[in-house]
Design a protein around this motif. Structure first.
Motif, PDB file in Angstrom:
ATOM      1  N   UNK A 201       0.854  -1.181   0.000  1.00 39.61           N
ATOM      2  CA  UNK A 201       0.000   0.000   0.000  1.00 39.61           C
ATOM      3  C   UNK A 201       0.891   1.231   0.000  1.00 39.61           C
ATOM      4  N   UNK A 202       0.378   2.294  -0.587  1.00 42.89           N
ATOM      5  CA  UNK A 202       1.083   3.574  -0.628  1.00 42.89           C
ATOM      6  C   UNK A 202       0.127   4.632  -0.110  1.00 42.89           C
ATOM      7  N   UNK A 203       0.518   5.309   0.970  1.00 38.92           N
ATOM      8  CA  UNK A 203      -0.299   6.352   1.577  1.00 38.92           C
ATOM      9  C   UNK A 203       0.394   7.692   1.369  1.00 38.92           C
ATOM     10  N   UNK A 204      -0.337   8.653   0.840  1.00 34.59           N
ATOM     11  CA  UNK A 204       0.218   9.972   0.555  1.00 34.59           C
ATOM     12  C   UNK A 204      -0.356  11.007   1.525  1.00 34.59           C
ATOM     13  N   UNK A 205       0.522  11.660   2.261  1.00 34.37           N
ATOM     14  CA  UNK A 205       0.128  12.687   3.219  1.00 34.37           C
ATOM     15  C   UNK A 205       0.555  14.052   2.686  1.00 34.37           C
ATOM     16  N   UNK A 206      -0.382  14.990   2.707  1.00 32.84           N
ATOM     17  CA  UNK A 206      -0.096  16.360   2.266  1.00 32.84           C
ATOM     18  C   UNK A 206      -0.504  17.309   3.379  1.00 32.84           C
ATOM     19  N   UNK A 207       0.427  18.126   3.827  1.00 36.49           N
ATOM     20  CA  UNK A 207       0.164  19.074   4.922  1.00 36.49           C
ATOM     21  C   UNK A 207      -0.369  18.347   6.156  1.00 36.49           C
ATOM     22  N   UNK A 208       0.149  17.147   6.404  1.00 36.90           N
ATOM     23  CA  UNK A 208      -0.227  16.400   7.595  1.00 36.90           C
ATOM     24  C   UNK A 208      -1.519  15.617   7.488  1.00 36.90           C
ATOM     25  N   UNK A 209      -2.169  15.646   6.329  1.00 36.07           N
ATOM     26  CA  UNK A 209      -3.448  14.961   6.143  1.00 36.07           C
ATOM     27  C   UNK A 209      -3.298  13.850   5.112  1.00 36.07           C
ATOM     28  N   UNK A 210      -3.904  12.707   5.394  1.00 33.31           N
ATOM     29  CA  UNK A 210      -3.893  11.618   4.422  1.00 33.31           C
ATOM     30  C   UNK A 210      -4.769  11.992   3.241  1.00 33.31           C
ATOM     31  N   UNK A 211      -4.159  12.111   2.082  1.00 28.75           N
ATOM     32  CA  UNK A 211      -4.878  12.537   0.880  1.00 28.75           C
ATOM     33  C   UNK A 211      -5.217  11.389  -0.059  1.00 28.75           C
ATOM     34  N   UNK A 212      -4.432  10.330  -0.043  1.00 28.69           N
ATOM     35  CA  UNK A 212      -4.684   9.229  -0.990  1.00 28.69           C
ATOM     36  C   UNK A 212      -4.067   7.946  -0.461  1.00 28.69           C
ATOM     37  N   UNK A 213      -4.752   6.838  -0.713  1.00 26.73           N
ATOM     38  CA  UNK A 213      -4.241   5.507  -0.387  1.00 26.73           C
ATOM     39  C   UNK A 213      -4.447   4.610  -1.593  1.00 26.73           C
ATOM     40  N   UNK A 214      -3.389   3.985  -2.038  1.00 26.80           N
ATOM     41  CA  UNK A 214      -3.458   3.029  -3.137  1.00 26.80           C
ATOM     42  C   UNK A 214      -2.940   1.687  -2.649  1.00 26.80           C
ATOM     43  N   UNK A 215      -3.642   0.609  -2.969  1.00 28.51           N
ATOM     44  CA  UNK A 215      -3.209  -0.720  -2.556  1.00 28.51           C
ATOM     45  C   UNK A 215      -2.964  -1.594  -3.780  1.00 28.51           C
ATOM     46  N   UNK A 216      -2.205  -2.650  -3.572  1.00 23.52           N
ATOM     47  CA  UNK A 216      -1.849  -3.526  -4.675  1.00 23.52           C
ATOM     48  C   UNK A 216      -0.580  -3.045  -5.349  1.00 23.52           C
ATOM     49  N   UNK A 217      -0.017  -3.903  -6.178  1.00 18.90           N
ATOM     50  CA  UNK A 217       1.223  -3.541  -6.858  1.00 18.90           C
ATOM     51  C   UNK A 217       0.997  -2.337  -7.766  1.00 18.90           C
ATOM     52  N   UNK A 218       1.849  -1.333  -7.613  1.00 18.50           N
ATOM     53  CA  UNK A 218       1.806  -0.159  -8.469  1.00 18.50           C
ATOM     54  C   UNK A 218       3.167   0.023  -9.113  1.00 18.50           C
ATOM     55  N   UNK A 219       3.156   0.287 -10.403  1.00 20.59           N
ATOM     56  CA  UNK A 219       4.404   0.506 -11.127  1.00 20.59           C
ATOM     57  C   UNK A 219       4.848   1.958 -10.973  1.00 20.59           C
ATOM     58  N   UNK A 220       6.121   2.232 -11.214  1.00 19.59           N
ATOM     59  CA  UNK A 220       6.622   3.597 -11.041  1.00 19.59           C
ATOM     60  C   UNK A 220       5.828   4.654 -11.815  1.00 19.59           C
ATOM     61  N   UNK A 221       5.399   4.330 -13.035  1.00 18.37           N
ATOM     62  CA  UNK A 221       4.643   5.316 -13.807  1.00 18.37           C
ATOM     63  C   UNK A 221       3.294   5.629 -13.156  1.00 18.37           C
ATOM     64  N   UNK A 222       2.657   4.601 -12.598  1.00 19.64           N
ATOM     65  CA  UNK A 222       1.384   4.808 -11.902  1.00 19.64           C
ATOM     66  C   UNK A 222       1.576   5.671 -10.660  1.00 19.64           C
ATOM     67  N   UNK A 223       2.643   5.413  -9.934  1.00 18.51           N
ATOM     68  CA  UNK A 223       2.899   6.193  -8.727  1.00 18.51           C
ATOM     69  C   UNK A 223       3.321   7.611  -9.063  1.00 18.51           C
ATOM     70  N   UNK A 224       4.039   7.790 -10.146  1.00 21.36           N
ATOM     71  CA  UNK A 224       4.397   9.148 -10.552  1.00 21.36           C
ATOM     72  C   UNK A 224       3.139   9.976 -10.802  1.00 21.36           C
ATOM     73  N   UNK A 225       2.135   9.374 -11.451  1.00 22.71           N
ATOM     74  CA  UNK A 225       0.873  10.078 -11.693  1.00 22.71           C
ATOM     75  C   UNK A 225       0.159  10.374 -10.374  1.00 22.71           C
ATOM     76  N   UNK A 226       0.184   9.415  -9.439  1.00 24.05           N
ATOM     77  CA  UNK A 226      -0.429   9.631  -8.127  1.00 24.05           C
ATOM     78  C   UNK A 226       0.247  10.781  -7.402  1.00 24.05           C
ATOM     79  N   UNK A 227       1.584  10.793  -7.403  1.00 25.39           N
ATOM     80  CA  UNK A 227       2.307  11.850  -6.706  1.00 25.39           C
ATOM     81  C   UNK A 227       2.067  13.215  -7.353  1.00 25.39           C
TER      82      UNK A 227
END
Length: 235
Positions: A201-227
């Motif tokens: 799982x990948x959890x993205x926090x922005x300004x101290x708040x959880x903004x997005x959670x993605x689970x399952x295998x993610x490739x670098x290109x998918x995560x780049x778009x998420x970030x």
């Protein structure tokens, strides 16, 4: 841990002898450099109990403590509140009882649980990623309001596939965003707080708040778009 009256006078078994017994049983192995880790076979048993007791709540754990150690529920709650017995102790006690498949002396059993509460498997968090646990993840998030926290697990094929891309994944994280990783099986507080019970799982926090959670295998290109979505363009 509390033990009953048939334990030795000091209530404790010899730690070194008990460790040797754990190695003999196949629950613990020692590397050439002296590093101690639990075996995958033992962790398979421990995982069953951990999954049960992580979500049982204090009353359920207290009931088990009362049954195991012959105390009343009030005393069981006191032991838990005082930290004299922990949920992890209970999990380890039950897991080694199941794993050993033989009768264990009371003091030896308690010492095994005490040792196993401190010994774990090699971490599933990839090398190069700052590992955090339930005692340290909050300090990390307080210090880094913009952060990515990754969740990993043993015996997890999608996790292993993502580890193969870890350098590329770290390469698409924005420079001003901190990165940490947790062993999903060892952070029940983290999982409950942020509602994640899957790995990877990948959890993205922005300004101290959880903004997005993605689970399952993610490739670098998918995560780049998420970030990009969470933190703005990384280019």
């Amino acid at each position: 841990m509390t033990v009953s009256a048939d334990a030795p006078p000091d209530g404790r078994a010899d730690p070194e002898a008990t460790l040797d017994r754990l190695v003999e049983l196949g629950a613990v192995e020692e590397a050439a450099d002296g590093t101690l880790t639990t075996t995958p076979a033992f962790e398979s048993d421990r995982r069953v109990y951990r999954n049960t007791y992580d979500y049982m709540g204090d009353d359920g754990v207290a009931t088990t403590v009362a049954d195991l150690f012959g105390v009343d529920r009030e005393e069981a709650h006191r032991l838990l509140d005082a930290g004299e017995v922990t949920t992890e102790d209970v999990v380890a006690y039950l897991a080694i009882q199941s794993f050993a498949e033989e009768s264990l002396g009371t003091a030896e059993h308690a010492m095994m649980a005490e040792l196993l509460s401190r010994i774990g498997p090699d971490t599933p968090v990839p090398a190069g990623v700052d590992e955090r646990d339930d005692d340290t993840y909050r300090a990390f998030l307080d210090e880094h309001p913009d952060a990515v926290v990754t969740v990993w697990r043993h015996d997890c094929s999608p996790c292993d596939l993502m580890k193969g891309d870890i350098d590329a994944i770290l390469g698409v994280v924005p420079d001003d965003v901190a990165v940490a990783g947790v062993d999903g099986e060892s952070v029940p507080e983290f999982r409950r707080e942020f509602g994640v019970d899957a790995a990877p799982a990948v959890l993205c926090f922005r300004d101290g708040t959880l903004e997005a959670t993605e689970t399952g295998r993610k490739r670098p290109t998918e995560l780049a778009a998420l970030f990009d979505d969470v933190y703005g363009q990384t280019a």
